[in-house]
Every structure is written in structure tokens, then in C-alpha cells.
Design a protein around this motif. Structure first.
Motif, PDB file in Angstrom:
ATOM      1  N   ASP A   3       0.999  80.280 -34.697  1.00 22.14           N
ATOM      2  CA  ASP A   3      -0.206  79.994 -35.395  1.00 22.14           C
ATOM      3  C   ASP A   3      -0.314  81.198 -36.416  1.00 22.14           C
ATOM      4  OD1 ASP A   3      -2.770  79.074 -36.100  1.00 22.14           O
ATOM      5  OD2 ASP A   3      -3.546  80.764 -34.798  1.00 22.14           O
ATOM      6  N   ASP A   4      -0.631  80.715 -37.581  1.00 26.48           N
ATOM      7  CA  ASP A   4      -0.970  81.612 -38.808  1.00 26.48           C
ATOM      8  C   ASP A   4       0.386  82.503 -39.165  1.00 26.48           C
ATOM      9  OD1 ASP A   4      -2.366  82.348 -40.849  1.00 26.48           O
ATOM     10  OD2 ASP A   4      -3.439  83.996 -39.813  1.00 26.48           O
ATOM     11  N   GLY A   5       1.664  81.994 -38.796  1.00 28.18           N
ATOM     12  CA  GLY A   5       2.678  82.799 -39.274  1.00 28.18           C
ATOM     13  C   GLY A   5       3.200  83.650 -38.106  1.00 28.18           C
ATOM     14  N   ARG A   6       2.712  83.800 -36.984  1.00 25.65           N
ATOM     15  CA  ARG A   6       3.094  84.563 -35.780  1.00 25.65           C
ATOM     16  C   ARG A   6       3.281  83.497 -34.407  1.00 25.65           C
ATOM     17  NH1 ARG A   6      -1.839  88.766 -36.727  1.00 25.65           N
ATOM     18  NH2 ARG A   6      -0.873  89.724 -38.517  1.00 25.65           N
ATOM     19  N   MET A   7       3.990  84.047 -33.622  1.00 23.26           N
ATOM     20  CA  MET A   7       4.522  83.675 -32.538  1.00 23.26           C
ATOM     21  C   MET A   7       3.888  84.406 -31.265  1.00 23.26           C
ATOM     22  SD  MET A   7       8.174  82.013 -31.362  1.00 23.26           S
ATOM     23  CE  MET A   7       9.043  83.568 -31.274  1.00 23.26           C
ATOM     24  N   TYR A   8       3.450  83.503 -30.233  1.00 20.78           N
ATOM     25  CA  TYR A   8       2.774  84.362 -29.095  1.00 20.78           C
ATOM     26  C   TYR A   8       3.701  83.709 -27.883  1.00 20.78           C
ATOM     27  CZ  TYR A   8      -0.577  85.237 -32.419  1.00 20.78           C
ATOM     28  OH  TYR A   8      -1.372  85.579 -33.441  1.00 20.78           O
ATOM     29  N   VAL A   9       4.522  84.242 -27.238  1.00 18.94           N
ATOM     30  CA  VAL A   9       5.332  84.036 -26.139  1.00 18.94           C
ATOM     31  C   VAL A   9       4.726  84.250 -24.627  1.00 18.94           C
ATOM     32  CG1 VAL A   9       7.538  84.010 -25.083  1.00 18.94           C
ATOM     33  CG2 VAL A   9       7.164  83.960 -27.425  1.00 18.94           C
ATOM     34  N   GLY A  10       4.518  83.329 -23.667  1.00 18.63           N
ATOM     35  CA  GLY A  10       4.114  83.740 -22.420  1.00 18.63           C
ATOM     36  C   GLY A  10       2.660  83.584 -22.295  1.00 18.63           C
ATOM     37  N   ILE A  11       2.118  83.494 -21.063  1.00 22.25           N
ATOM     38  CA  ILE A  11       0.767  83.106 -20.786  1.00 22.25           C
ATOM     39  C   ILE A  11      -0.033  84.409 -21.237  1.00 22.25           C
ATOM     40  CG2 ILE A  11       0.700  83.924 -18.431  1.00 22.25           C
ATOM     41  CD1 ILE A  11      -0.854  80.984 -19.976  1.00 22.25           C
ATOM     42  N   GLY A  12       0.263  85.743 -21.189  1.00 23.89           N
ATOM     43  CA  GLY A  12      -0.275  86.990 -21.389  1.00 23.89           C
ATOM     44  C   GLY A  12      -0.556  87.106 -22.804  1.00 23.89           C
ATOM     45  N   LEU A  35       2.726  74.735 -28.560  1.00 22.57           N
ATOM     46  CA  LEU A  35       1.626  74.526 -29.586  1.00 22.57           C
ATOM     47  C   LEU A  35       2.083  75.193 -31.031  1.00 22.57           C
ATOM     48  CD1 LEU A  35      -0.983  73.538 -30.527  1.00 22.57           C
ATOM     49  CD2 LEU A  35      -1.923  75.574 -29.289  1.00 22.57           C
ATOM     50  N   THR A  36       2.074  74.440 -31.991  1.00 21.92           N
ATOM     51  CA  THR A  36       2.058  74.981 -33.481  1.00 21.92           C
ATOM     52  C   THR A  36       0.896  74.341 -34.065  1.00 21.92           C
ATOM     53  OG1 THR A  36       4.616  74.651 -33.082  1.00 21.92           O
ATOM     54  CG2 THR A  36       3.587  74.784 -35.303  1.00 21.92           C
ATOM     55  N   VAL A  37       0.363  75.269 -34.636  1.00 22.71           N
ATOM     56  CA  VAL A  37      -0.796  74.947 -35.529  1.00 22.71           C
ATOM     57  C   VAL A  37      -0.432  75.320 -36.927  1.00 22.71           C
ATOM     58  CG1 VAL A  37      -3.229  75.698 -35.721  1.00 22.71           C
ATOM     59  CG2 VAL A  37      -2.249  75.680 -33.682  1.00 22.71           C
ATOM     60  N   CYS A  38      -0.635  74.351 -37.655  1.00 18.53           N
ATOM     61  CA  CYS A  38      -0.356  74.537 -39.147  1.00 18.53           C
ATOM     62  C   CYS A  38      -1.525  73.752 -40.046  1.00 18.53           C
ATOM     63  CB  CYS A  38       0.975  74.137 -39.408  1.00 18.53           C
ATOM     64  SG  CYS A  38       1.424  72.513 -38.713  1.00 18.53           S
ATOM     65  N   THR A  91       3.353  70.148 -27.220  1.00 20.90           N
ATOM     66  CA  THR A  91       4.622  69.802 -26.666  1.00 20.90           C
ATOM     67  C   THR A  91       4.271  69.814 -25.010  1.00 20.90           C
ATOM     68  OG1 THR A  91       6.267  70.364 -27.895  1.00 20.90           O
ATOM     69  CG2 THR A  91       7.140  69.827 -25.874  1.00 20.90           C
ATOM     70  N   LEU A  92       4.370  68.884 -24.238  1.00 20.19           N
ATOM     71  CA  LEU A  92       3.598  68.818 -22.819  1.00 20.19           C
ATOM     72  C   LEU A  92       4.938  69.008 -21.997  1.00 20.19           C
ATOM     73  CD1 LEU A  92       0.872  66.078 -23.264  1.00 20.19           C
ATOM     74  CD2 LEU A  92       0.632  68.398 -23.625  1.00 20.19           C
ATOM     75  N   ASP A  93       4.324  69.599 -20.833  1.00 19.03           N
ATOM     76  CA  ASP A  93       5.464  69.543 -19.946  1.00 19.03           C
ATOM     77  C   ASP A  93       4.576  69.322 -18.618  1.00 19.03           C
ATOM     78  OD1 ASP A  93       7.236  70.122 -17.505  1.00 19.03           O
ATOM     79  OD2 ASP A  93       7.455  72.193 -18.223  1.00 19.03           O
ATOM     80  N   GLY A 147       6.088  60.105 -28.202  1.00 23.54           N
ATOM     81  CA  GLY A 147       6.960  60.568 -27.149  1.00 23.54           C
ATOM     82  C   GLY A 147       6.078  61.594 -26.022  1.00 23.54           C
ATOM     83  N   SER A 148       6.753  62.592 -25.697  1.00 24.83           N
ATOM     84  CA  SER A 148       6.065  63.736 -25.094  1.00 24.83           C
ATOM     85  C   SER A 148       5.040  64.613 -25.902  1.00 24.83           C
ATOM     86  CB  SER A 148       7.171  64.493 -24.173  1.00 24.83           C
ATOM     87  OG  SER A 148       7.869  65.362 -25.169  1.00 24.83           O
ATOM     88  N   ALA A 149       5.108  64.504 -27.080  1.00 31.85           N
ATOM     89  CA  ALA A 149       4.158  65.131 -28.013  1.00 31.85           C
ATOM     90  C   ALA A 149       2.746  64.660 -28.153  1.00 31.85           C
ATOM     91  CB  ALA A 149       4.664  65.483 -29.342  1.00 31.85           C
ATOM     92  N   VAL A 150       2.135  65.506 -28.646  1.00 30.12           N
ATOM     93  CA  VAL A 150       0.516  65.291 -29.028  1.00 30.12           C
ATOM     94  C   VAL A 150       0.272  65.679 -30.334  1.00 30.12           C
ATOM     95  CG1 VAL A 150      -1.926  65.021 -28.247  1.00 30.12           C
ATOM     96  CG2 VAL A 150      -0.233  64.992 -26.631  1.00 30.12           C
ATOM     97  N   VAL A 151      -0.113  65.056 -31.314  1.00 30.96           N
ATOM     98  CA  VAL A 151      -0.406  65.524 -32.570  1.00 30.96           C
ATOM     99  C   VAL A 151      -1.787  65.348 -32.673  1.00 30.96           C
ATOM    100  CG1 VAL A 151       0.279  65.697 -35.062  1.00 30.96           C
ATOM    101  CG2 VAL A 151       1.689  65.550 -33.472  1.00 30.96           C
TER     102      VAL A 151
END
Length: 105
Positions: free
Chosen positions: A32-41, A101-104, A92-94, A67-71
Motif C-alpha cells: 500500500d502506498d509504495g510500502r510493503m508490510y509482511v506478517g500479521i504484526g 493484498l495490494t492497494v493501488c 489473494t485468498l488462502d 480465480g482465487s483472487a478478489v478485486v
């Protein structure tokens, strides 16, 4: 406006304000907004920072489920720079959780 109950559960829970710990996988990635956040924390911190920094409303305009995506296309209006804006949320769902999740614009 689109009925959010027609969205797959995890995406619907995200827009309904569900707790990130219940919505995302432990190793999920959010961009989101040019940044990446990894992991639940990091995702919990990101979600909290956005919700406390700005007041905004979201109006869901469209939902596509390839498919397995939602937009989801959303008009967002609030007290943030560039408001209003249309954002696209690419999930992308699991199973019943969000793994990416990518927000753009």
C-alpha cells in the motif's frame, strides 16, 4: 453501491473492519502506498496507523472474483491528501483468510 455480502468472506471481513489477526494469514503481505508490510504484526500496525491518521468513508463500486483472487474497486473520501480517490484492492485468498493484498489507484 455493491452489496458487500456478495464478496468472499475474508474480503468482506476486511471491509467490515474485522480484526487483522482474524482476516489475514500469519505470513500475509500487504502492499500500500509504495510500502510493503509482511506478517500479521506489521499488518496490524499498518491498519491501525491508517485508521487513526485519517477519517474516511469507503463506497464499494465493483467486485470481481477471477480465480482465487478478489478485486474490489472502492471510492474513498476523507481528510487525507488526494481525497477523493478510487482505489483497487487486489486480494489473494488462502482458504478463509487473506494471504496478500495490494492497494493501488
Amino acid at each position: 453501491m455493491i452489496d458487500s455480502t456478495k464478496m468472499p468472506g475474508a474480503a468482506r471481513a476486511y471491509f467490515d473492519g474485522g480484526d487483522a489477526r482474524d482476516v489475514f494469514t500469519e505470513d500475509a503481505v500487504v502492499r500500500d502506498d509504495g510500502r510493503m508490510y509482511v506478517g500479521i504484526g506489521e499488518i496490524v500496525a499498518w491498519k491501525s496507523a491508517v485508521s487513526t491518521a485519517f477519517t474516511f468513508t469507503q463506497k464499494i463500486e465493483s467486485v470481481h472474483t477471477p480465480g482465487s483472487a478478489v478485486v474490489v474497486s472502492v471510492n474513498v473520501e476523507g481528510d487525507f491528501p488526494g481525497s477523493p480517490i478510487r482505489l483497487h484492492h487486489h486480494f489473494t485468498l488462502d482458504g478463509d483468510r487473506i494471504s496478500a493484498l495490494t492497494v493501488c489507484p
